[in-house]
Enzyme design. Structure first.
Site, PDB file in Angstrom:
ATOM      1  N   SER A   6       0.905  -1.218  -0.043  1.00  0.00           N
ATOM      2  CA  SER A   6       0.020  -0.029  -0.056  1.00  0.00           C
ATOM      3  C   SER A   6       0.784   1.127  -0.057  1.00  0.00           C
ATOM      4  O   SER A   6       2.027   1.157   0.354  1.00  0.00           O
ATOM      5  CB  SER A   6      -0.782   0.015   1.182  1.00  0.00           C
ATOM      6  OG  SER A   6      -1.467   1.259   1.609  1.00  0.00           O
ATOM      7  N   TYR A  12       0.571   0.185  10.784  1.00  0.00           N
ATOM      8  CA  TYR A  12       0.153  -0.370   9.375  1.00  0.00           C
ATOM      9  C   TYR A  12       1.277   0.148   8.317  1.00  0.00           C
ATOM     10  O   TYR A  12       1.581  -0.885   7.493  1.00  0.00           O
ATOM     11  CB  TYR A  12      -1.221   0.636   8.943  1.00  0.00           C
ATOM     12  CG  TYR A  12      -1.700   0.125   7.609  1.00  0.00           C
ATOM     13  CD1 TYR A  12      -2.115  -1.086   7.297  1.00  0.00           C
ATOM     14  CD2 TYR A  12      -1.656   1.282   6.586  1.00  0.00           C
ATOM     15  CE1 TYR A  12      -2.639  -1.309   6.045  1.00  0.00           C
ATOM     16  CE2 TYR A  12      -2.013   0.804   5.302  1.00  0.00           C
ATOM     17  CZ  TYR A  12      -2.406  -0.432   5.050  1.00  0.00           C
ATOM     18  OH  TYR A  12      -3.104  -0.767   3.716  1.00  0.00           O
TER      19      TYR A  12
END
Length: 320
Positions: free
Chosen positions: A158, A183
């Protein structure tokens, strides 16, 4: 030889769909494994691969939910897998290897994002454990099925990797927890995994890629409140997208991982980070939306993370 981290002019882009990048590609007789292939981008990936003729195995933490979501799609089989549980990973891999089949396309798609502080296994931070360590163990355990066919392994990262490199002194956030930086670390790990796997596996004809699929509203946002998404400028109080140009449809979001797994344009390449159905450029210092950070494609950090991950999981298909 390493592949340069620069665009190749694929002819596709941010609005291309998975079906468009698969046009003219026949996957009949090919076997794909797509983790989380029953929700969001994973569902679109499974759907497009089966339309092109592939058979798709979908390992799922919620097998009954997966079967319901995949009902009506031919060429799919569901099995149980919890990436946050290494015993579950081992059991799935053993069941699959017992079927004596070869994997042609391995797409590590499943993941969690910005969850509250959660511990799994021996106290591991859940995002790093699920998004990275679970897939690390899975690919290494499935290596006997991946190696023979010259497979492609696709690690879905991502742009979140911009948020954080690897916190070598505190991988599991024992000293304070930040859900977005955690994350980011997990997504950086996804990129580094592909970098080193490609180096280890290329002599066997196996190539690995990582990618940013784009911003897409999917169940990945389950841990974000409406207030948080309003604060980030994504939606208004009615749930309407405020910046639609920053988001893709699921069909568009699945395109880059499908392109990574199947495109003949990537033949002989590997170890690079992709976005918008092309190889990404190195990120500019002030750009947090596109490109790849140097820390995520550094070969030294990739090798270090591989060794740490092998020690944590007890699995390494490439050990001497």
């Amino acid at each position: 030889m390493s592949t340069a981290q620069h665009k190749i002019g694929s002819g596709f882009g941010a609005t291309s769909t998975a079906d468009e990048v698969l046009a003219g590609i026949d996957l009949t007789g090919r076997l794909a494994v797509v983790t989380g292939g029953y929700s969001g981008l994973g569902l679109e990936t499974t759907r497009s691969l089966t339309k092109a003729g592939a058979r798709v195995v979908v390992p799922a933490r919620r097998p009954d939910t997966a079967r319901e979501a995949l009902e009506g799609i031919d060429g799919v089989e569901v099995d149980e897998l919890d990436l946050g549980d290494l015993e579950s990973v081992r059991a799935f891999a053993e069941r699959f290897l017992a079927s004596d089949r070869t994997i042609d396309l391995m797409i590590d798609n499943a993941g969690i994002m910005a969850c509250p502080e959660t511990r799994v296994g021996p106290g591991w931070e859940a995002q790093f454990a699920t998004n990275h360590l679970g897939h690390f163990a899975l690919v290494n355990r499935l290596w006997p099925a991946i190696a023979p066919g010259g497979a492609r392994v696709v690690s879905v990262s991502s742009r979140g990797h911009h948020f954080s490199g690897i916190r070598w002194d505190d991988l599991h956030w024992a000293r304070g927890y930040d859900k977005w930086q955690a994350y980011g670390q997990a997504k950086t790990a996804n990129v580094l995994f592909a970098v080193h796997l490609d180096r280890l596996a290329r002599d066997a004809g196996v190539r690995a890629f990582s990618l940013h699929p784009g911003g897409i509203m999917t169940p990945l946002q389950r841990h974000l409140s409406q207030a948080e998404m309003i604060e980030r400028g994504w939606i208004d109080e009615h749930g309407t997208l405020l910046t639609p140009e920053l988001f893709k449809s699921p069909e568009q979001g699945a395109a880059t991982q499908v392109w990574a797994a199947t495109s003949p344009q990537l033949a002989g390449m590997g170890g690079v980070y992709l976005e918008d159905c092309d190889i990404a450029e190195p990120a500019a210092p002030d750009d947090e939306r596109s490109g790849v950070r140097a820390w995520a494609v550094d070969p030294g950090q990739a090798a270090r993370l591989w060794e740490v991950s092998a020690e944590l999981t007890g699995v390494n298909a490439f050990a001497a």
